[in-house]
Design a protein around this motif. Sequence first.
Motif, short mmCIF file in Angstrom:
data_model
loop_
_atom_site.label_atom_id
_atom_site.label_comp_id
_atom_site.label_asym_id
_atom_site.label_seq_id
_atom_site.Cartn_x
_atom_site.Cartn_y
_atom_site.Cartn_z
N SER A 287 59.14 -35.89 84.74
CA SER A 287 59.88 -36.00 83.51
C SER A 287 59.12 -35.25 82.42
O SER A 287 57.91 -35.39 82.31
CB SER A 287 60.04 -37.47 83.12
OG SER A 287 60.73 -37.59 81.91
N GLN B 178 58.71 -34.28 78.28
CA GLN B 178 59.01 -34.72 76.93
C GLN B 178 59.17 -33.49 76.05
O GLN B 178 58.38 -32.56 76.12
CB GLN B 178 57.89 -35.60 76.39
CG GLN B 178 58.19 -36.19 75.05
CD GLN B 178 57.11 -37.16 74.59
OE1 GLN B 178 56.05 -37.23 75.17
NE2 GLN B 178 57.40 -37.89 73.56
N SER C 182 70.68 -34.98 66.78
CA SER C 182 69.91 -35.67 67.84
C SER C 182 70.76 -35.87 69.09
O SER C 182 70.29 -35.67 70.21
CB SER C 182 69.40 -37.01 67.33
OG SER C 182 68.51 -36.83 66.27
N ASN C 183 72.01 -36.28 68.90
CA ASN C 183 72.91 -36.53 70.03
C ASN C 183 73.31 -35.23 70.75
O ASN C 183 73.62 -35.25 71.93
CB ASN C 183 74.16 -37.26 69.54
CG ASN C 183 75.02 -37.79 70.67
OD1 ASN C 183 74.54 -37.99 71.78
ND2 ASN C 183 76.28 -38.00 70.38
N SER C 184 73.27 -34.11 70.05
CA SER C 184 73.72 -32.84 70.63
C SER C 184 72.74 -32.27 71.65
O SER C 184 73.14 -31.49 72.52
CB SER C 184 73.95 -31.80 69.54
OG SER C 184 72.71 -31.34 69.02
N ILE C 185 71.49 -32.64 71.57
CA ILE C 185 70.45 -31.99 72.37
C ILE C 185 70.70 -32.15 73.87
O ILE C 185 70.66 -31.18 74.62
CB ILE C 185 69.06 -32.49 71.94
CG1 ILE C 185 68.81 -32.02 70.51
CG2 ILE C 185 67.98 -32.01 72.89
CD1 ILE C 185 67.69 -32.70 69.80
N CYS C 186 71.01 -33.36 74.32
CA CYS C 186 71.24 -33.55 75.76
C CYS C 186 72.48 -32.78 76.21
O CYS C 186 72.52 -32.25 77.33
CB CYS C 186 71.35 -35.03 76.11
SG CYS C 186 72.71 -35.90 75.35
N HIS C 187 73.49 -32.67 75.35
CA HIS C 187 74.70 -31.91 75.71
C HIS C 187 74.38 -30.42 75.81
O HIS C 187 74.83 -29.74 76.73
CB HIS C 187 75.80 -32.14 74.66
CG HIS C 187 76.28 -33.55 74.60
ND1 HIS C 187 77.20 -34.07 75.49
CD2 HIS C 187 75.96 -34.56 73.75
CE1 HIS C 187 77.43 -35.34 75.20
NE2 HIS C 187 76.69 -35.65 74.15
N ILE D 145 71.49 -28.97 76.43
CA ILE D 145 70.67 -28.72 77.61
C ILE D 145 71.54 -28.72 78.86
O ILE D 145 71.40 -27.87 79.74
CB ILE D 145 69.52 -29.74 77.71
CG1 ILE D 145 68.52 -29.49 76.58
CG2 ILE D 145 68.84 -29.68 79.07
CD1 ILE D 145 67.46 -30.57 76.43
N TYR D 146 72.48 -29.66 78.94
CA TYR D 146 73.40 -29.71 80.08
C TYR D 146 74.15 -28.38 80.22
O TYR D 146 74.21 -27.80 81.31
CB TYR D 146 74.40 -30.87 79.89
CG TYR D 146 75.55 -30.83 80.87
CD1 TYR D 146 75.41 -31.33 82.16
CD2 TYR D 146 76.78 -30.29 80.51
CE1 TYR D 146 76.46 -31.29 83.06
CE2 TYR D 146 77.84 -30.25 81.40
CZ TYR D 146 77.67 -30.75 82.67
OH TYR D 146 78.71 -30.70 83.57
N ALA E 17 79.15 -39.88 74.51
CA ALA E 17 78.55 -39.33 75.73
C ALA E 17 79.36 -38.14 76.27
O ALA E 17 78.90 -37.46 77.18
CB ALA E 17 78.45 -40.42 76.79
N ASN F 153 81.83 -32.06 79.52
CA ASN F 153 80.91 -33.01 80.12
C ASN F 153 81.44 -34.41 79.87
O ASN F 153 81.08 -35.04 78.89
CB ASN F 153 79.51 -32.83 79.50
CG ASN F 153 78.49 -33.76 80.11
OD1 ASN F 153 78.71 -34.37 81.14
ND2 ASN F 153 77.36 -33.89 79.45
#
Length: 179
Positions: free
Chosen positions: A38, A40, A77-82, A84-85, A160, A178
């Motif tokens: 993992s 960071q 903050s919420n956009s980052i995982c999207h 990266i996906y 999500a 997604n």
Amino acid sequence: MGKRPRRINELIGEVIVDELAYSENKGSKKARKVTEKSEQVHIEIWYDKHYVNRVQFGDEDGKRSGIDESDIKDLVSNSICHLIYYAFQIKNFSFVNSKKLSTHSTRVVLQKEAAEGLLNVAVGFYHIVDNKYEVTVFTAMVSDAFRISDGQYTILIDGANSALFKMDNRKLVEMDSNP
């Protein structure tokens, strides 16, 4: 006559996991997990003066509603995982700039439905060093008619779920979603 009570078989002992066994994963029918890692990522959120002026003073049309700092921070903050996906899913989609203060930096418009309309936030992601990044918020506006430049990406985020779009010849084309 009464019913005979059912006998429930109980597992006696412990379950043994064969670490050398091959099993199916996303890439192969027979693969063995060797390790798991993992990473960071450290992300700093910055506000450009243009955005700060719009929050504090507004523009010629008045103060902009719906662009308060806490909503913007949450959306970024919420956009980052999207993001990266989509960077892993879409060939040639890159949202991170490698050079600071470039006049031709890649900007992504983050979008979210709000009570007042569609919240649009233009941001730039910049690689600093190792796993450290900066996100600069350039502007924000609640408008269903926010202007997207040709070749620019937008990402519509709903918790999500999200959808990635690209402006191509003045048409917004969905690239992926997604759910």
